[in-house]
Design a protein around this motif. Structure first.
Motif, short mmCIF file in Angstrom:
data_model
loop_
_atom_site.label_atom_id
_atom_site.label_comp_id
_atom_site.label_asym_id
_atom_site.label_seq_id
_atom_site.Cartn_x
_atom_site.Cartn_y
_atom_site.Cartn_z
N GLY A 293 57.47 40.83 40.34
CA GLY A 293 56.51 39.74 40.53
C GLY A 293 55.13 40.26 40.87
O GLY A 293 54.11 39.73 40.39
N VAL A 294 55.06 41.33 41.68
CA VAL A 294 53.76 41.94 42.00
C VAL A 294 53.10 42.47 40.73
O VAL A 294 51.91 42.24 40.48
CB VAL A 294 53.96 43.07 43.05
CG1 VAL A 294 52.66 43.85 43.22
CG2 VAL A 294 54.41 42.49 44.37
N GLN A 296 53.62 41.50 37.68
CA GLN A 296 53.21 40.36 36.84
C GLN A 296 51.86 39.82 37.29
O GLN A 296 50.97 39.55 36.47
CB GLN A 296 54.27 39.27 36.92
CG GLN A 296 55.56 39.58 36.18
CD GLN A 296 56.62 38.52 36.42
OE1 GLN A 296 56.51 37.72 37.35
NE2 GLN A 296 57.67 38.56 35.62
N TRP A 297 51.70 39.65 38.59
CA TRP A 297 50.45 39.08 39.10
C TRP A 297 49.26 40.02 38.91
O TRP A 297 48.13 39.56 38.76
CB TRP A 297 50.60 38.69 40.56
CG TRP A 297 51.25 37.34 40.70
CD1 TRP A 297 52.52 37.07 41.08
CD2 TRP A 297 50.63 36.08 40.42
NE1 TRP A 297 52.75 35.71 41.06
CE2 TRP A 297 51.60 35.08 40.66
CE3 TRP A 297 49.37 35.70 39.98
CZ2 TRP A 297 51.34 33.73 40.49
CZ3 TRP A 297 49.10 34.35 39.81
CH2 TRP A 297 50.09 33.38 40.06
N THR A 298 49.50 41.34 38.92
CA THR A 298 48.39 42.26 38.66
C THR A 298 47.87 42.06 37.23
O THR A 298 46.67 42.13 36.98
CB THR A 298 48.82 43.72 38.86
OG1 THR A 298 49.95 44.01 38.02
CG2 THR A 298 49.20 43.97 40.31
N VAL A 300 47.96 39.20 35.55
CA VAL A 300 47.19 37.95 35.57
C VAL A 300 45.81 38.17 36.17
O VAL A 300 44.78 37.68 35.65
CB VAL A 300 47.97 36.87 36.34
CG1 VAL A 300 47.13 35.60 36.48
CG2 VAL A 300 49.29 36.56 35.65
N LEU A 301 45.74 38.93 37.26
CA LEU A 301 44.46 39.17 37.92
C LEU A 301 43.50 39.96 37.03
O LEU A 301 42.31 39.63 36.93
CB LEU A 301 44.69 39.90 39.24
CG LEU A 301 45.37 39.09 40.35
CD1 LEU A 301 45.68 39.97 41.55
CD2 LEU A 301 44.50 37.91 40.77
N THR A 321 43.39 46.87 41.49
CA THR A 321 44.56 46.08 41.08
C THR A 321 45.48 46.91 40.19
O THR A 321 46.71 46.88 40.35
CB THR A 321 44.10 44.82 40.33
OG1 THR A 321 43.19 44.09 41.15
CG2 THR A 321 45.30 43.93 40.00
#
Length: 987
Positions: A293-294, A296-298, A300-301, A321
């Motif tokens: 999940g971490v 994945q969010w990197t 997106v960021l 990031t």
């Protein structure tokens, strides 16, 4: 075949093997050796070695613009350097440096190679004359855009020349100044473009190869890999400063910052997506959902940074990031390597490591302030090496998948060969292409190739199979083999589907199942002993026949009952009885013709349906059947048995139900049993029996609910004491029903209808409740009443719910219950002795009395009397009515009365119809008498006006006998509570 031909063929095979080995092993090895030798020993095609770093002075312009003179003055106060990092600053930088003659008469070229430079303008520092200016779009004067940065062409210098330049940058630029001889610089430009073409061409070809492979194999992970290769190409080009063009086309200057941001975001996102797809199974093994999940969010960021932030702010945010995401991916790769020892993870980890540490080295540059770790050529090498290592990872996975497919194919082949179910493949025309051993064994052949489907199965089997396949809904069908060439016929279950213009399916031998199903279907409609129809089968035959009765066809039904057949079973056993039944059925069937069916509906009871047979013809056949059954004995082993039969025959009318038809035919059969043998009883459509049956059915319909039907009422028949006829008013409660037309339905019809409909408990509950209500309401007017008899049906006494309800009703009426005497027939009492005793004990616990009704009517067993605590015994009226006509009846009744007296019970004689009968009963010592000689059933209101049962005698002869002979001054009622309570329990 000649020896020369064999030698030539062997020589050809040997040459083919040598050529194959040479192509597969020798040529690739030679190519590898030659390539390695060229890299190590041969001279470069672009030999250049003339570049020289020039020290320079540098100054970052503040907010206030500077003139060239002011800038030069400030620069003279700074120390010379060989490199300077802009640290993401986008302010102009002033720099001054001195160029010297190149020597050899060549022109001097000064290069500012930073790929992050956006524009530059230069002056002669001595005269402040403009040398030229350039940006990423065009150049003026002696300044132009070359390779990744800018170049200043100074011509042939004769003395050292000082230059002043103002340069703009975007991104983490490192400012350096190189001096080149003109010829050497030209070679470096050629090599730059060659390397850029090598990177573009190599990775694009590789990406196209992977994309074509993905399309051919329909494996979309390879599409992802192809996109990653292109992104890797662009990222390598960005690191080397080659991202200003694409496929030999220059990219507009204003697009470059955005393209660089999107390139980095795309590369990072594709790297994560490829990692996630490549190791989907392994990631489930290591179970780090939160870390994924971490990562994945990197992604997106970083995509958000690329869209929203300018380049100078995008880079620091992206570095931070991306560092987090890369650490997560590397950690997961290490976990996968540790737990699975996956070669795919090893190659991909190496690829990711090279790409990350080569293409993202700006992070290290920003942190440490130097860029000496990785050069331009290493960026190109890193991009190619990273792509190559990723290709190794993909190739390794392809190898593993191929090995898995080969293993699965081998296992599938083994399963195909060993499968007990027949498997086949047919062409679209129906020829066998392939069949497993099980199918060949089912068909009894060694091979089926080139055979047609219809060569092995029933006529029309190919059309059935085509319809099955075209339906496409997963259905199955049964087909039959041809059963030729000495092979028995078999049944098969077929499932098939259309795949790639071929028919693939399975075949199961269901012969045993079909035979078992046929046997079960036969047993469902036939009697297993005799082979004729059973009740279900004969009912279906009847329904089928009556369905066409409206077309003018005749229909008759006969009921056949064997007389005294039970004796054969009892005396010689059931095996002998079964053999007799078989022979009886065989004789009857030989008498029947087409359209006439026989069915067994009981142990020795049969039904015959005469389809299309007039009643006269059916009667003639039935007479023949009776004669055929009874004329010749039945030989079973050494024994011979004589069996006779009785038949009842009825003519069927339209809309008659099978249940009703069998019931009426059974009634006719019972009537035939009472007549002379050999003469069936025949009911045609006009017979009054059918009207009686219709009346009975209408009555049954009125019992369709749990509520007693309207019209029920009670009458009461007095029971007179022969010892004291004027001292008591005892009676029996009888049931009647008043119809809408005022006619009265007798009790036996009501009870028969209720029992047929399963509602007899409703009637008995109504009778019990109404009787107790009436007694309770009029107890002051019934002071001479000692007991009131009430009949309960056997069906109710075997109904646990009714018994509970009856006990609940008795509990509501207190001492009124003490006048109640419940009658139980002998047959009901003997049916379940334990249940009868439990009911009697329960009733007597509430104070009621028990009488055994119709004693002597059945197979009387005197032994059971001592088991039942009854208070009275009612002698069956059949003996009483003909008491004086048969001496045997006198003896039987006298014996019953004596037995009753010895057991401490009271005797009641029913159906007394004249004075002579009463006199005989008195002489025998009977206690009570009931019948028309005393009184017919009376309305309840009349009993309220009477003093005793003798008050209702209308026959003067009987009345005189009672007054003069039976009535005595000191008479007492033997049922009086004060006299015999202890002995009789009658009050």
């Amino acid at each position: 075949m000649s020896r020369a031909f064999l030698r030539n063929r062997a020589a050809g095979l040997t040459i083919d093997s040598l050529l194959y080995g040479l192509s597969l092993y020798a040529v690739p090895i030679l190519i590898g050796i030659a390539s390695l030798y060229a890299i190590v020993a041969l001279d470069s095609q672009y030999p250049f070695d003339g570049q020289r770093p020039i020290p320079f002075r540098v100054l970052e312009q503040a907010a206030v613009p500077l003139t060239p003179a002011d800038a030069l003055g400030l620069l003279e106060r700074t120390a010379p350097v060989h490199q300077h990092d802009t640290k993401l600053s986008e302010s102009p930088f002033w720099l001054s440096f001195t160029a010297s003659p190149a020597g050899g008469g060549e022109a001097t070229i000064v290069e500012l190679p930073s790929r992050h430079g956006t524009e530059i303008e230069c002056w002669n520092a001595e005269r402040f004359s403009t040398i030229g200016r350039a940006d990423r779009g065009a150049g003026m004067g002696a300044v132009s855009m070359e390779k990744a940065g800018f170049a200043i062409e100074l011509g042939r210098l004769t003395a050292e020349t000082t230059l002043l330049c103002r340069a703009g940058h975007a991104g983490p630029a490192r400012i350096t100044v190189l001096q080149w001889p003109d010829s050497q610089f030209g070679l470096s430009v050629q090599k730059f473009h060659r390397n850029a073409g090598l990177l573009d061409g190599g990775l694009i070809v590789l990406a196209l190869f992977v994309l074509v492979t993905a399309i051919i194999n329909r494996e979309w992970m390879y599409v992802l890999f192809a996109a990653w290769l292109v992104a890797n190409l662009r990222l390598g080009a960005l690191s080397a400063g080659w991202d200003l063009q694409w496929l030999e086309k220059s990219i507009p200057q204003e697009w470059i910052p955005s393209i660089r941001q999107l390139t980095i975001a795309a590369y990072y996102t594709l790297t994560y997506a490829l990692f996630r797809r490549l190791f989907s199974e392994d990631l489930r093994t290591v179970r780090h959902t939160r870390l994924l999940g971490v990562a994945q969010w990197t992604c997106v960021l970083i995509i958000g940074y690329a869209v929203a932030l300018p380049f100078r702010h995008f880079l620091p945010a992206m570095w931070l990031t991306a560092a987090v995401g890369v650490m997560v991916i590397l950690y997961l790769l290490l976990r996968i390597l540790h737990e699975t020892r996956s070669k795919v993870a090893m190659w991909y980890g190496a690829s990711l490591g090279v790409a990350v540490f080569a293409n993202l080295y700006e992070v290290i540059s920003a942190a440490l302030g130097f860029k000496g770790l990785i050069g331009t050529v290493n960026s190109v090498t890193a991009a190619l090496a990273s792509s190559l290592l990723a290709a190794f990872a993909i190739a390794e996975q392809m190898r593993q998948e191929r090995e898995g497919r080969v293993k699965a194919q081998n296992e599938l082949h083994s399963t195909y060969e060993a499968m007990p179910i027949g498997l086949f493949t047919l062409s679209a025309q129906g020829q066998f292409i392939q069949a497993n051993p099980a199918l060949r064994k089912m068909l009894g052949v060694h091979r089926v190739q080139r055979d047609h489907w219809s060569d092995h199965f029933e006529l029309g089997a190919w059309d059935k199979l085509q319809k099955l396949v075209l339906s496409g809904d997963g259905q199955e069908m049964e087909i039959r083999s041809l059963g030729r060439r000495g092979r028995e016929m078999k049944w098969f279950m077929v499932k098939a589907t259309l795949a790639h213009e071929k028919i693939e399916g399975s075949l199961q031998d269901v012969t045993d199942k079909v035979m078992a199903t046929d046997r079960l279907r036969f047993l469902a409609e036939h009697d297993p002993l005799t082979g004729i129809l059973n009740r279900r089968g004969i009912e279906q035959e009847f329904d089928s026949a009556i369905g066409v009765l409206a077309d003018g066809n005749a229909l008759c039904l006969a009921y056949l009952d064997l007389d005294r057949f039970k004796l054969i079973n009892d005396l010689f056993g059931h095996m002998a009885g079964d053999e007799v039944l078989k022979q009886v059925c065989e004789r009857v069937r030989n008498m029947l013709t087409e359209g006439q069916s026989m069915g067994r509906v009981g142990g020795d009871e049969f039904v015959i349906v005469f389809r299309g047979t007039p009643i006269q013809s059916a009667a003639w056949i039935c007479r023949g059947i009776v004669d055929r059954i009874g004329t010749l004995p039945y030989q079973i082993g050494e024994r011979a048995f004589q069996v006779r039969g009785s038949i009842g025959l009825i003519e069927i009318s339209q809309h008659m139900r099978v249940k009703d038809a069998i019931s009426v035919a059974d009634r006719a059969c019972r009537e035939a049993k009472g007549g002379s043998h050999g003469n069936p009883v025949v009911y045609d459509r006009q017979s009054p029996v059918f009207r009686e049956r219709e009346d009975e059915l209408r009555l049954i319909e009125r019992f369709g609910t749990n509520v007693a039907p309207e019209g029920l009422f009670q009458v009461m028949q007095p029971i007179m004491s022969l010892a004291a006829p004027y001292d008591s008013l005892n009676f029996e409660v009888l049931l009647r029903m008043r119809e809408a037309d005022g006619s009265i339905t007798p009790a036996w019809k009501i009870i028969a209808a209720a029992e047929s409909n399963g509602r007899i408990a409703v009637i008995d509950r109504w009778v019990l409740t109404r009787t107790l209500e009436w007694l309770s309401l009029h107890q002051e007017l019934l002071k001479n009443t000692r007991f009131v008899c009430l009949n309960l049906s056997g069906g109710s006494l075997n109904d646990e719910r009714f018994i509970k309800d009856a006990f609940a009703i008795l509990s509501q009426y207190g001492r009124t219950v003490e006048r109640l005497c419940i009658e139980i027939t002998e047959s009901v009492a003997l049916h379940d002795l334990d249940n009868t005793r439990r009911f009697i004990d329960g009733v007597r616990s509430y104070g009621a009395k028990i009488a055994l009704d119709d004693f002597g009517a059945g197979y009387t067993s005197f032994s059971y009397l001592k088991e039942l605590p009854a208070d009275a015994l009612k002698i069956d009226g059949a003996f009483v009515r003909s008491l004086n006509a048969h001496p045997a009846n006198l003896a039987i009744v006298e014996a019953i009365v004596e037995l009753t007296r010895n057991l401490g019970m009271k005797s009641v004689a029913e159906w007394a119809e004249d004075r002579a009968t009463i006199e005989s009963l008195v002489r025998m010592g009977v206690d009570y008498v009931q019948g028309f000689a005393i009184a017919t059933p009376q309305e309840p209101s009349r009993l309220l006006l009477a003093e005793s049962s003798a008050s209702f005698i209308e026959d003067e002869s009987v009345a005189a006998y009672v007054r003069t002979t039976l009535a005595k001054p000191a008479s007492r009622d033997l049922l009086d509570a004060a006299a015999d309570a202890a002995r009789l329990n009658l009050h």
